[in-house]
Design an enzyme around this catalytic site. Structure first.
Site, short mmCIF file in Angstrom:
data_model
loop_
_atom_site.label_atom_id
_atom_site.label_comp_id
_atom_site.label_asym_id
_atom_site.label_seq_id
_atom_site.Cartn_x
_atom_site.Cartn_y
_atom_site.Cartn_z
N GLU A 39 0.73 -1.15 -0.17
CA GLU A 39 -0.14 -0.01 0.03
C GLU A 39 0.93 1.21 0.03
OE1 GLU A 39 -3.43 0.05 2.75
OE2 GLU A 39 -2.29 -1.74 3.51
N ARG A 71 4.96 -13.52 9.46
CA ARG A 71 5.87 -12.28 9.57
C ARG A 71 7.05 -12.31 10.17
NH1 ARG A 71 1.61 -7.15 10.89
NH2 ARG A 71 3.75 -6.09 10.52
N LYS A 103 2.87 1.83 10.70
CA LYS A 103 2.72 3.28 10.07
C LYS A 103 2.29 4.34 10.92
CE LYS A 103 2.48 1.03 5.60
NZ LYS A 103 1.68 0.49 4.55
#
Length: 770
Positions: free
Chosen positions: A266, A481, A491
């Protein structure tokens, strides 16, 4: 009842109870046993029971269970070898009706291997290896004979073949002697070159190059057990429809059987260390298998996207050494996605809903009262959404499905009156990730959609949507992950750190964003090596930062030329300097390999050393400069001895007067120290961990929240450091090893006349770190 049923086919009670804990397996096994008992009677022998258990446990598509059990019950499948062949056939032929004649040929149904055939096959194999057998006798690998005999008679009984091999070998060699019973000495194995040194030719997006072999290149897909392109249906859980095989055939015609992956970030923030693993996995897996990888921006939320993120993402992908096959955007396909949304409504698989966002949040939201509204009504309302007749939050398009996590009817489109950076004001409705991602994968004919475990709950919607629209369906596979301790990568939280002034920006070297790691001086090879060592696992991995630092040291030790710098300078005047002007000293760029060149540094009567390299009083174990204790100057060829200590009014040592003696005539000193002469002034930034605790986001560890856990000593700026003039022409991101101090990188803040260096890592791991 089920326990007795399972023990009745030969399972131990413990195994039967373990099976019962697996609901899906026990249901299939119960069906299989009841079907077999109806054909063979209540008493099933253990061999039949074992076949039934293996069939239930290994069969991927339960719809074939009755078909398979029928062959077992009729005694047409009698061995595990036949069962394995049957299961493989069913995996390769997921659609009905099955060609029973072809199935029976593939499974050896009705094939009868006679003892005479086995005898002849073993005799032929032994004849081929007769010379080696006579030479090596019973030290010969008998498994080779077994394997070759079985390859000649695929459906023969293994025990019968072994007995025949043993018999014929005994006939040829006679009984074992004492020499035969001695253990065969093991041949010394040739030591392979270290993995990081192996050079191989690899194909990257059609271009062949020679480079270091990464873990993923060594795997080449084998250890991951991924399906081959076009064999998506072999993946467990893949949904097969009547159109699947035709769509896969079209897919292969378009791709030519090429592996295709994608990295789909993204563009609403900077990539971090976890993304490095995703980049390495997607690009590395494609590269290892001669395929291609797309860089596809998931730009479906115009509210959070900025051009600087698009640029930074591509820069970081290329910095890590990967070239995208193509750079695409989800927005490239907005027209096609909208057309498919209309088709989904027409097929009765989507509807316009007016529930508020807060109503459909959580795990058990109430069902939509608009779920069964007429198709024509939803088509009209969806058109009104597109024309901007609904405000934000007043209408959504939802898909009719239940996801794996129990979430019902995920949103496909929502209203947002925000111009898009690429499409401008053309759209006021934007697709969601759940709707967009699988369809973009389908459009780009991705073969392996590799994503992290949090997307596992979306796998059902991924398969459902492609099949609902009858388009090519890739395979989604989830992996764990990669997280690091002592940091945050969210973020939202990084933005809070920037806003509060805790860090300068996304590329502050105390962060673990990729831009920050680059600015601090981490080489891309170190990050790739770190990802390779972590490997690809299903479980989430949380690593200590010092493991990444160790990878950096390994690479920098080979890449970073040496220089000398002094952080806290102490002036030293050589009173008997042997020349009227400066001497030139040759310093090797890499002392361990002088073939890699030298650089010159001036050596004058005034030099500067580290304040910490001098003490007025000598403690036990202290080996550096002190009155009565000379030291050598690295690379200069001289030993200096203190003659006079000069102090300021406060008693602080500000200068030393020393004499020098050539190293080849002086007594060997206890230590050699670094120094600079005619140095360049520079600023040096020394970094420590940004947070005090391993898990700053964990309320049990840090009750006050991550902003309360900041390390006040995470940055120390040394403004009046000195470095030798050999670095004068260095540019931002150039890297050096400052002897005895660590590895340093030129910061972009450097200006003419004032260079700035970031310490990347110390030469050795700090023993004080956890």
């Amino acid at each position: 009842e089920a326990l007795g049923l399972f023990t009745g086919i030969g399972l131990s009670e413990a195994k039967a109870r373990e099976t019962l804990r697996n609901g899906a397996l026990s249901a299939l096994l119960r069906r299989a046993v009841l079907q077999a008992r109806s054909a063979l009677g209540p008493a099933l022998d253990k061999a039949t029971g074992t076949l039934l258990y293996n069939a239930a446990a290994r069969l991927r598509d339960p719809k074939h269970l009755g078909f398979l059990v029928g062959y077992i019950a009729r005694r047409q499948i009698l061995t595990d070898l036949q069962l394995s062949a049957a299961l493989e056939y069913l995996r390769n032929h997921p659609l009905e009706p099955l060609d029973t004649a072809d199935f029976e040929r593939a499974c050896g149904v009705g094939v009868c291997v006679t003892p005479e055939q086995i005898e002849e096959a073993v005799e032929a194999v032994i004849g081929q290896h007769r010379a080696e057998l006579l030479a090596e006798r019973y030290h010969f690998n008998m498994g080779l004979l077994m394997g070759e005999a079985r390859s000649r008679l695929r459906w023969a009984d293994g025990k019968t073949i072994k007995n025949e091999v043993d018999l014929q070998v005994l006939h040829l060699l006679g009984p074992k002697t004492e020499a035969d019973l001695e253990k065969k000495p093991k041949a010394a194995k040739a030591r392979p070159a270290p993995a990081e040194k192996q050079k191989v030719a690899v194909v990257e997006n059609g271009e062949v190059g020679t480079e270091t072999r990464s873990l993923l290149e060594q795997l080449q897909g084998e250890a991951l057990k991924f399906h081959k392109p076009g064999e998506n249906y072999k993946t467990e859980g893949y949904v097969v429809t009547p159109n699947t095989m035709a769509l896969l055939k079209q897919h292969l015609a378009i791709t030519g059987g090429q592996v295709r992956t994608r990295f789909p970030p993204e563009p609403n923030g900077i990539l971090h260390i976890g993304h490095a693993k995703a980049i390495n996995f997607n690009f590395g897996y494609a590269k290892a298998n001669g395929g291609v990888c797309f860089l596809r921006y998931d730009d479906t939320n115009p509210e959070k996207e900025e051009e600087k993120y698009f640029t930074a993402i591509r820069e970081m992908v290329e910095w890590l050494g990967y070239q995208p096959y193509a750079v695409t955007h989800a927005s490239d396909y907005f027209d096609q996605l909208y057309t498919w949304a209309l088709e989904l409504i027409r097929r009765g698989q989507a509807y316009v809903c007016h529930q508020k966002v807060e109503e459909i949040k959580g795990h058990n939201p109430p069902p939509s009262p608009w779920r069964d509204r007429p198709v024509e009504e939803s088509l009209l309302l969806f058109e009104d959404m597109r024309k901007g007749k609904f405000g934000e939050g007043e209408a959504t398009l939802r898909m009719k499905l239940m996801m794996e996590d129990g979430k019902m009817d995920p949103v496909a489109y929502r209203v947002k009156f925000t111009p898009h950076h690429r499409t401008g004001d053309k759209w006021c409705i934007y697709p969601t990730y759940d709707y967009t991602h699988c369809l973009c994968d389908s459009i780009e004919h991705i073969t392996h959609s590799l994503c992290t475990k949090e997307f596992q709950a979306r796998r059902s919607s991924y398969f459902w949507l492609c099949n609902a629209l009858d388009v090519y369906c890739p395979v989604q596979w989830e992996y764990g992950r990669l997280n690091l301790l002592y940091t945050v990568v969210s973020k939202r939280k990084i933005i809070r750190l920037v806003e509060t002034g805790a860090v300068r920006d996304w590329d502050d070297p105390r962060l673990f964003t990729l831009t920050a790691l680059r600015r601090r001086g981490f080489p891309p090879e170190a990050i790739n090596n770190f990802c390779a060592r972590v490997g690809v696992t299903v479980a989430q991995v949380t690593m200590e930062p010092h493991l990444l630092e160790a990878c950096a040291r390994e690479v920098l030790n080979e890449q970073a030329p040496r220089a000398m710098a002094v952080l806290e300078p102490l002036k030293v005047t050589i009173t008997n300097f042997p020349a009227p002007k400066a001497l030139e000293v040759l310093v090797p760029n890499f002392p361990a390999d002088e073939s890699r060149g030298f650089h010159k540094v001036p050596f004058k009567s005034t030099v500067y050393i580290e304040e910490t390299d001098f003490r007025e009083e000598v403690d036990k174990g202290y080996k550096r400069l002190a009155p009565g204790q000379p030291v050598g100057l690295r690379h200069a060829g001289y030993v200096i001895a203190v003659q006079n200590v000069i102090k300021d009014a406060s008693g602080r040592v500000i200068e030393l007067e020393v004499t020098c003696t050539k190293s080849d005539v002086a007594e060997k000193p206890k230590a050699f120290i670094h120094w600079v002469s005619e140095p360049l002034a520079c600023e040096v930034r020394l970094y420590e961990r940004l947070f005090l605790h391993k898990n700053p986001e964990d309320p049990s560890e840090v009750p006050g929240g991550f902003l309360s856990d900041l390390n006040p000593d995470s940055l120390r700026v040394v403004r009046n450091a000195m470095v030798d003039s050999s670095v004068l022409s260095a540019r931002p991101f150039d890297k050096f090893q400052f002897e005895r101090l660590g590895f340093f990188s030129v910061d972009p803040d450097s200006e003419e006349g004032k260079m700035v260096f970031n310490r990347t890592v110390m030469l050795k791991e700090d023993p004080g770190k956890a």
